[in-house]
Scaffold this motif. Sequence first.
Motif, short mmCIF file in Angstrom:
data_model
loop_
_atom_site.label_atom_id
_atom_site.label_comp_id
_atom_site.label_asym_id
_atom_site.label_seq_id
_atom_site.Cartn_x
_atom_site.Cartn_y
_atom_site.Cartn_z
N TRP A 1 6.13 7.78 3.11
CA TRP A 1 5.41 7.11 4.20
C TRP A 1 6.35 6.31 5.10
O TRP A 1 6.36 6.48 6.32
CB TRP A 1 4.34 6.21 3.62
CG TRP A 1 3.38 6.90 2.71
CD1 TRP A 1 3.37 6.87 1.35
CD2 TRP A 1 2.30 7.76 3.09
NE1 TRP A 1 2.36 7.64 0.84
CE2 TRP A 1 1.68 8.20 1.89
CE3 TRP A 1 1.80 8.21 4.31
CZ2 TRP A 1 0.59 9.05 1.89
CZ3 TRP A 1 0.70 9.05 4.31
CH2 TRP A 1 0.11 9.47 3.11
N LEU A 2 7.11 5.42 4.53
CA LEU A 2 8.01 4.56 5.29
C LEU A 2 9.48 4.91 5.07
O LEU A 2 10.36 4.25 5.65
CB LEU A 2 7.79 3.09 4.92
CG LEU A 2 6.40 2.52 5.20
CD1 LEU A 2 6.28 1.11 4.67
CD2 LEU A 2 6.08 2.56 6.69
N ALA A 3 9.75 5.93 4.27
CA ALA A 3 11.13 6.26 3.92
C ALA A 3 11.65 7.51 4.60
O ALA A 3 12.83 7.80 4.51
CB ALA A 3 11.26 6.44 2.40
N ASP A 4 10.79 8.23 5.29
CA ASP A 4 11.21 9.47 5.92
C ASP A 4 11.09 9.33 7.44
O ASP A 4 10.07 8.86 7.94
CB ASP A 4 10.33 10.63 5.44
CG ASP A 4 10.90 11.98 5.85
OD1 ASP A 4 10.68 12.39 7.02
OD2 ASP A 4 11.55 12.63 5.02
N PRO A 5 12.12 9.73 8.20
CA PRO A 5 12.04 9.60 9.66
C PRO A 5 10.89 10.36 10.30
O PRO A 5 10.43 9.98 11.38
CB PRO A 5 13.40 10.15 10.13
CG PRO A 5 14.31 9.97 8.97
CD PRO A 5 13.46 10.17 7.76
N SER A 6 10.41 11.40 9.66
CA SER A 6 9.33 12.20 10.25
C SER A 6 7.96 11.59 10.04
O SER A 6 7.00 11.96 10.73
CB SER A 6 9.35 13.61 9.67
OG SER A 6 9.10 13.58 8.26
N THR A 7 7.82 10.66 9.10
CA THR A 7 6.50 10.08 8.81
C THR A 7 6.42 8.57 9.10
O THR A 7 5.32 8.01 9.10
CB THR A 7 6.14 10.30 7.34
OG1 THR A 7 7.15 9.70 6.50
CG2 THR A 7 6.03 11.79 7.03
N VAL A 8 7.54 7.92 9.35
CA VAL A 8 7.50 6.47 9.46
C VAL A 8 6.74 6.02 10.71
O VAL A 8 5.95 5.06 10.64
CB VAL A 8 8.94 5.90 9.44
CG1 VAL A 8 9.77 6.40 10.62
CG2 VAL A 8 8.90 4.38 9.43
N MET A 9 6.91 6.68 11.85
CA MET A 9 6.21 6.24 13.06
C MET A 9 4.71 6.50 12.99
O MET A 9 3.91 5.63 13.35
CB MET A 9 6.82 6.92 14.29
CG MET A 9 8.21 6.40 14.66
SD MET A 9 8.24 4.61 14.95
CE MET A 9 7.20 4.46 16.39
N VAL B 1 0.83 -1.21 0.00
CA VAL B 1 0.00 0.00 0.00
C VAL B 1 0.86 1.25 0.00
O VAL B 1 0.58 2.23 -0.71
CB VAL B 1 -0.94 -0.01 1.22
CG1 VAL B 1 -1.64 1.34 1.38
CG2 VAL B 1 -1.97 -1.12 1.08
N PHE B 2 1.95 1.24 0.78
CA PHE B 2 2.81 2.42 0.90
C PHE B 2 4.02 2.35 -0.04
O PHE B 2 5.01 3.06 0.18
CB PHE B 2 3.30 2.57 2.34
CG PHE B 2 2.19 2.89 3.31
CD1 PHE B 2 1.56 4.12 3.26
CD2 PHE B 2 1.79 1.96 4.25
CE1 PHE B 2 0.54 4.43 4.15
CE2 PHE B 2 0.78 2.26 5.15
CZ PHE B 2 0.14 3.49 5.10
#
Length: 341
Positions: free
Chosen positions: A189-197, A165-166
Amino acid sequence: MPSSVAPPTENPTEGPTEGPAEERPRGDATVQPPAPARSLPRELRSWAATAWFLVPALALFLAFVLAPIAVAVHTSFFSWGGVGPMDDFVGLANYTRLLADEVFLGDLGRGLYLIVLSITVQLPFALLTAVLLNQKLRGRAVYRMLFFAPYVLSEVVTAVLFTMVFLPGDGMADHLAGALGLEGLRGKWLADPSTVMPTLFVVMTWKYFGFHMMLFLAGLQGIPREVLDAASIDGAGAWQRFRYVTLPLLGPTIRISVFLSVIGAIQLFDLVWVMTAGGPNHSSETMAISMFQYGFKRYQVGYASAISVVLFMISLVFSLFYQRYVLRRDLSGAVTTGGGR
């Protein structure tokens, strides 16, 4: 001729003797029946039967719970790579290293982040859904099944599904973000430290909120209808009935749900490992992932054992504290004393 033998004379003062005279109680004295002797062999047989049924469970608990804990504690005092003799004793050096490890301290912060979001977002969302599905809605059984279905899936299957999905560029999330004008989120979504959590928390909520929803539904259906009707007769509105009647009676279920959420967030592993493996740059690592990384990737088994001991102690201390100060009122009615008292 009359016989010269005189017939025997009877003593009028003596009664007939028909055997030894029975002793009778004198005065008001009564004879108490002897107390039955305790059947010690019977009690021993009862204990033996109980022990016979407990031995398999105790053996499994010893082999798969207590023994691994003891081995982990022992290993944590050594610098050992998992192969060869364990002879490099370092004492508390592994635990001292934990206090200075920025990755491990970050793991604690990320675990706290997931706990706070689970309690403040995931559980209220599950409670709201349960309240809605507890009403007389058409097709509510289908909705309950659909909302509970994600919990049936394994964590690995869920992680693989949402990895697709991501997926950057071709994933459904990127297409949806483009349609909504959120171009800045595409590929992050899963590749940036600010958005992964936050992204991982969305997946966690999709996976686990159905379980908590079913817990709340069971609690709501256990509330007597007469209590809510009495509140309505007294003039309480829908919000007042929910605030002053439903929530207090749902308290035990909410407390259990909070406990399960906290323990699950502390020990989270499968979902994160398959989706991100702790990346990027340790920004989604948890304590369980750090333990796996050091133990099976870097072959620092002693340090990984120290992480596992700390993880176990955090879970144990929280469980004891929660049971002692939060669940005590709920568990007090479930404890009975022996002898029917």
